[in-house]
Write a protein that holds these residues in place. Sequence first.
Motif, PDB file in Angstrom:
ATOM      1  N   LEU A 175      -6.320 -53.155 -14.755  1.00  0.00           N
ATOM      2  CA  LEU A 175      -6.748 -53.795 -15.976  1.00  0.00           C
ATOM      3  C   LEU A 175      -6.392 -55.272 -15.849  1.00  0.00           C
ATOM      4  N   ALA A 176      -7.365 -56.138 -16.057  1.00  0.00           N
ATOM      5  CA  ALA A 176      -7.142 -57.578 -15.880  1.00  0.00           C
ATOM      6  C   ALA A 176      -7.895 -58.350 -16.954  1.00  0.00           C
ATOM      7  N   GLU A 177      -7.495 -59.591 -17.125  1.00  0.00           N
ATOM      8  CA  GLU A 177      -8.165 -60.478 -18.077  1.00  0.00           C
ATOM      9  C   GLU A 177      -8.831 -61.608 -17.292  1.00  0.00           C
ATOM     10  N   ALA A 178      -9.995 -62.067 -17.809  1.00  0.00           N
ATOM     11  CA  ALA A 178     -10.733 -63.118 -17.112  1.00  0.00           C
ATOM     12  C   ALA A 178     -10.818 -64.369 -17.975  1.00  0.00           C
ATOM     13  N   ASP A 179     -11.430 -65.396 -17.403  1.00  0.00           N
ATOM     14  CA  ASP A 179     -11.490 -66.690 -18.092  1.00  0.00           C
ATOM     15  C   ASP A 179     -12.455 -66.716 -19.272  1.00  0.00           C
ATOM     16  N   ASP A 180     -13.138 -65.591 -19.546  1.00  0.00           N
ATOM     17  CA  ASP A 180     -13.958 -65.495 -20.759  1.00  0.00           C
ATOM     18  C   ASP A 180     -13.191 -64.788 -21.877  1.00  0.00           C
ATOM     19  N   TYR A 206     -11.105 -56.490 -18.309  1.00  0.00           N
ATOM     20  CA  TYR A 206     -11.973 -55.773 -17.374  1.00  0.00           C
ATOM     21  C   TYR A 206     -11.179 -54.771 -16.557  1.00  0.00           C
ATOM     22  N   VAL A 207     -11.869 -53.711 -16.118  1.00  0.00           N
ATOM     23  CA  VAL A 207     -11.324 -52.841 -15.082  1.00  0.00           C
ATOM     24  C   VAL A 207     -11.795 -53.447 -13.768  1.00  0.00           C
ATOM     25  N   LEU A 208     -10.840 -53.931 -13.001  1.00  0.00           N
ATOM     26  CA  LEU A 208     -11.137 -54.697 -11.792  1.00  0.00           C
ATOM     27  C   LEU A 208     -11.086 -53.783 -10.567  1.00  0.00           C
ATOM     28  N   LYS A 209     -12.175 -53.808  -9.791  1.00  0.00           N
ATOM     29  CA  LYS A 209     -12.261 -53.048  -8.533  1.00  0.00           C
ATOM     30  C   LYS A 209     -12.097 -54.030  -7.372  1.00  0.00           C
ATOM     31  N   PHE A 210     -11.206 -53.700  -6.441  1.00  0.00           N
ATOM     32  CA  PHE A 210     -10.807 -54.654  -5.406  1.00  0.00           C
ATOM     33  C   PHE A 210     -11.500 -54.421  -4.073  1.00  0.00           C
ATOM     34  N   ARG A 211     -11.933 -55.497  -3.459  1.00  0.00           N
ATOM     35  CA  ARG A 211     -12.521 -55.407  -2.121  1.00  0.00           C
ATOM     36  C   ARG A 211     -11.480 -55.030  -1.076  1.00  0.00           C
ATOM     37  N   GLY A 212     -10.202 -55.249  -1.380  1.00  0.00           N
ATOM     38  CA  GLY A 212      -9.138 -54.923  -0.435  1.00  0.00           C
ATOM     39  C   GLY A 212      -8.650 -53.490  -0.529  1.00  0.00           C
ATOM     40  N   ALA A 213      -9.257 -52.683  -1.410  1.00  0.00           N
ATOM     41  CA  ALA A 213      -8.847 -51.288  -1.564  1.00  0.00           C
ATOM     42  C   ALA A 213      -9.412 -50.435  -0.424  1.00  0.00           C
ATOM     43  N   LEU A 229     -15.675 -54.045 -14.386  1.00  0.00           N
ATOM     44  CA  LEU A 229     -16.402 -53.431 -15.495  1.00  0.00           C
ATOM     45  C   LEU A 229     -15.713 -53.816 -16.793  1.00  0.00           C
ATOM     46  N   HIS A 230     -16.508 -54.140 -17.795  1.00  0.00           N
ATOM     47  CA  HIS A 230     -15.966 -54.471 -19.107  1.00  0.00           C
ATOM     48  C   HIS A 230     -15.102 -53.306 -19.593  1.00  0.00           C
ATOM     49  N   PHE A 231     -13.910 -53.606 -20.050  1.00  0.00           N
ATOM     50  CA  PHE A 231     -12.969 -52.586 -20.506  1.00  0.00           C
ATOM     51  C   PHE A 231     -13.360 -52.099 -21.897  1.00  0.00           C
ATOM     52  N   LEU A 232     -13.556 -50.790 -22.036  1.00  0.00           N
ATOM     53  CA  LEU A 232     -13.923 -50.196 -23.320  1.00  0.00           C
ATOM     54  C   LEU A 232     -12.645 -49.787 -24.050  1.00  0.00           C
ATOM     55  N   SER A 233     -12.106 -50.703 -24.812  1.00  0.00           N
ATOM     56  CA  SER A 233     -10.832 -50.472 -25.481  1.00  0.00           C
ATOM     57  C   SER A 233     -10.938 -49.310 -26.475  1.00  0.00           C
TER      58      SER A 233
END
Length: 264
Positions: A28-33, A37-44, A103-107
């Motif tokens: 779970l992360a926050e962005a500059d907007d 978001y639920v963040l999916k990592f390319r390093g996973a 993906l936008h986090f559905l709180s």
Amino acid sequence: MNKTIELRTVAVTRYITPLREGGSLPALAEADDDFKYVLKFRGAGHGVKALIAELLGGEIARTLGLRVPELVFATLDEAFGRSEGDEEIQDLLKFSQGLNLALHFLSGAITYDPVVTEIDAELASKIVWLDAFTTNIDRTFKNTNMLMWHKELWLIDHGATFYFHHSWDNWEKHALSPFSLIKSHVLLPQASKLAEVDEKLKALLPDEKLREIVNLIPEDWLHWDDVDLNPEEIKEVYFQFLSRRKAHSQTFIKEAEDVRKLLL
């Protein structure tokens, strides 16, 4: 006429907490907007291929009129996560610098429970058709990858679609194959209208739309060491896979219908 698909790009500003689901360690992360978001990592674990699967699977679902949280490209600065105490997560962040997917986090959303919520036959059939089409191995009773949010069903986590791309062998055969793993799909018992929704869904996915969706894949995600293809050639394989699979949809529909008969 379908609208052109465009994804926004956001910069991740705050790592909030890991979501320890499977081996991919989304967060779970926050962005500059200022959205979460639920963040999916390319390093996973499965790297950029899981992001490509998430992108294609999610946008195909959306094109079919199914509810999917907004997908965005998410950039991760090299300084991000240096204060993270967990070494595993610190490594994940280090290897995920650059362009990721979120993906936008559905709180407040809750996991779909088939015992509690009944889905009508047409919607169930559309979702089963989608998952057979994209070869999604991960929408089971054990892990439904669906949420109830404001009394509506939302689809999440398409990172396990297009599993052929992890070996990249015989993609032509995979495109024309039935999908035997549909037997584990959580909505298969309710999916009694597969034949009825088939033509309707295929009409929403003309080849021009499939190519548009495939062209969303950033070139940055298409420099692979395990195949001797350039980014445009890799995109062409994804497009051909989808186009051929759509043209032979009766193969995966028959498989799903035969398995349903055994279940009922």
